[in-house]
Design a protein around this motif. Sequence first.
Motif, mmCIF file in Angstrom:
data_model
loop_
_atom_site.group_PDB
_atom_site.id
_atom_site.type_symbol
_atom_site.label_atom_id
_atom_site.label_comp_id
_atom_site.label_asym_id
_atom_site.label_seq_id
_atom_site.Cartn_x
_atom_site.Cartn_y
_atom_site.Cartn_z
ATOM 1 N N SER A 159 -59.393 10.835 63.910
ATOM 2 C CA SER A 159 -59.532 9.381 63.776
ATOM 3 C C SER A 159 -60.522 9.019 62.670
ATOM 4 O O SER A 159 -61.382 8.165 62.835
ATOM 5 N N THR A 160 -60.396 9.687 61.533
ATOM 6 C CA THR A 160 -61.275 9.359 60.404
ATOM 7 C C THR A 160 -60.755 8.090 59.714
ATOM 8 O O THR A 160 -59.605 7.678 59.936
ATOM 9 N N ASP A 161 -61.582 7.503 58.838
ATOM 10 C CA ASP A 161 -61.112 6.346 58.063
ATOM 11 C C ASP A 161 -59.889 6.733 57.223
ATOM 12 O O ASP A 161 -58.938 5.956 57.098
ATOM 13 N N HIS A 167 -56.879 6.696 59.330
ATOM 14 C CA HIS A 167 -56.438 5.318 59.609
ATOM 15 C C HIS A 167 -55.649 4.760 58.417
ATOM 16 O O HIS A 167 -54.614 4.122 58.593
ATOM 17 N N ASP A 178 -58.534 6.043 71.680
ATOM 18 C CA ASP A 178 -59.602 6.268 70.708
ATOM 19 C C ASP A 178 -60.301 4.953 70.345
ATOM 20 O O ASP A 178 -59.659 4.018 69.846
ATOM 21 N N ARG A 194 -62.446 4.111 67.954
ATOM 22 C CA ARG A 194 -62.475 3.704 66.539
ATOM 23 C C ARG A 194 -61.131 3.091 66.139
ATOM 24 O O ARG A 194 -61.072 2.107 65.403
ATOM 25 N N SER A 195 -60.054 3.702 66.623
ATOM 26 C CA SER A 195 -58.721 3.169 66.283
ATOM 27 C C SER A 195 -58.545 1.778 66.874
ATOM 28 O O SER A 195 -58.035 0.866 66.210
ATOM 29 N N ALA A 206 -60.834 -0.401 67.563
ATOM 30 C CA ALA A 206 -61.664 -1.365 66.826
ATOM 31 C C ALA A 206 -60.935 -1.798 65.558
ATOM 32 O O ALA A 206 -60.881 -2.985 65.208
ATOM 33 N N ARG A 207 -60.332 -0.824 64.870
ATOM 34 C CA ARG A 207 -59.598 -1.136 63.635
ATOM 35 C C ARG A 207 -58.367 -1.998 63.952
ATOM 36 O O ARG A 207 -58.069 -2.969 63.238
ATOM 37 N N GLN A 250 -58.310 0.069 75.923
ATOM 38 C CA GLN A 250 -58.698 1.460 75.690
ATOM 39 C C GLN A 250 -58.441 2.269 76.951
ATOM 40 O O GLN A 250 -59.086 2.078 77.977
#
Length: 287
Positions: free
Chosen positions: A21-23, A26, A85, A87-88, A90-91, A108
């Motif tokens: 799940s890195t930028d 994404h 995830d 981070r995902s 949030a995006r 989530q």
Amino acid sequence: MVQFAGTMTTTRPTSHYALGSTDAEHERLIRQAALLAPFTERFFRGAGIGTGQRVLDIGSGVGDVAMLAAKLVGPSGEVVGVERDARSIARARARVAVAELHNVTFTQSDVSQIPSSKPFDAVVGRFILMFLPDPLAVLRSLSQLLRPGGVVAFHELSWAPFLLLAAPLPLWSAATSVIHETFRRSGANTEMGFALYQIFQQAGLPAPTMTLEMPLGNDPEFIRWVPDVLGSLLPLVQRFNLDLKPLGDLDTLPERIQAEVSAANSVVTWMALVGAWSRKPESRRRT
Ligand SMILES: C[S@@+](CC[C@H](N)C(=O)[O-])C[C@H]1O[C@@H](n2cnc3c(N)ncnc32)[C@H](O)[C@@H]1O
């Protein structure tokens, strides 16, 4: 706001998710979604997803399938995305806010533990069942969240035709083989597409209507999916000790692959997109 009551729980834990799940991952998912949007939209429309429906999207990632479904159901409908995830999610939430889509929310949760709620008209997903250790148990529990007559529609992959068609181009083929082997070793089912036919029936659904499509292309934007996916998988490639020597310097891999494809004056394929959809049987009336 979505009201939840209770939790649908399946029995087995979920596996390691290979892509992370890195930028950069994404951004890759967003590029991939742009390429696949016409295919998934056509598939969802064919499955009967449309105005006013309440849709559950599982394994939402950064929100592209949920946003596509939101377009199909319109402002009178609603989409709930489930993604484990943080981070995902949030995006995905940020993107939905920018797009001013007021009918999309994200929860989530692991897909094996989705909170139950008011029944959905459709349950959809793209490239999620392939990552689950027990897709059948998940499909069974999802079906309990669906109203009778509701639609189940999944887009998954088949690698077999892709690998066969990649064979004539040595570098392209070597790179895709590393990707395929990494997914395989991580526990992902690279033939989930065709497995859907039996899994739907084992989950108590009618045999699905199925489609198979392979996007084709040869420009740098199309071809970059291979080095892009390889980039996201690199930590696992290294952990599995897979041989990267046949690929040469990874920094120049995109240009060398492009040169190989251009020299062949041909097109290459994306992985085969397999769609499967059917409807939850209507409950039998007592006579
Ligand atoms: C390949 S991405 C696909 C995202 C999105 N469906 C799309 O097509 O753009 C798969 C997503 O499923 C999520 N995922 C994987 N296993 C999961 C699980 N057991 N529960 C919830 N989400 C999961 C991953 O975090 C990832 O965001």
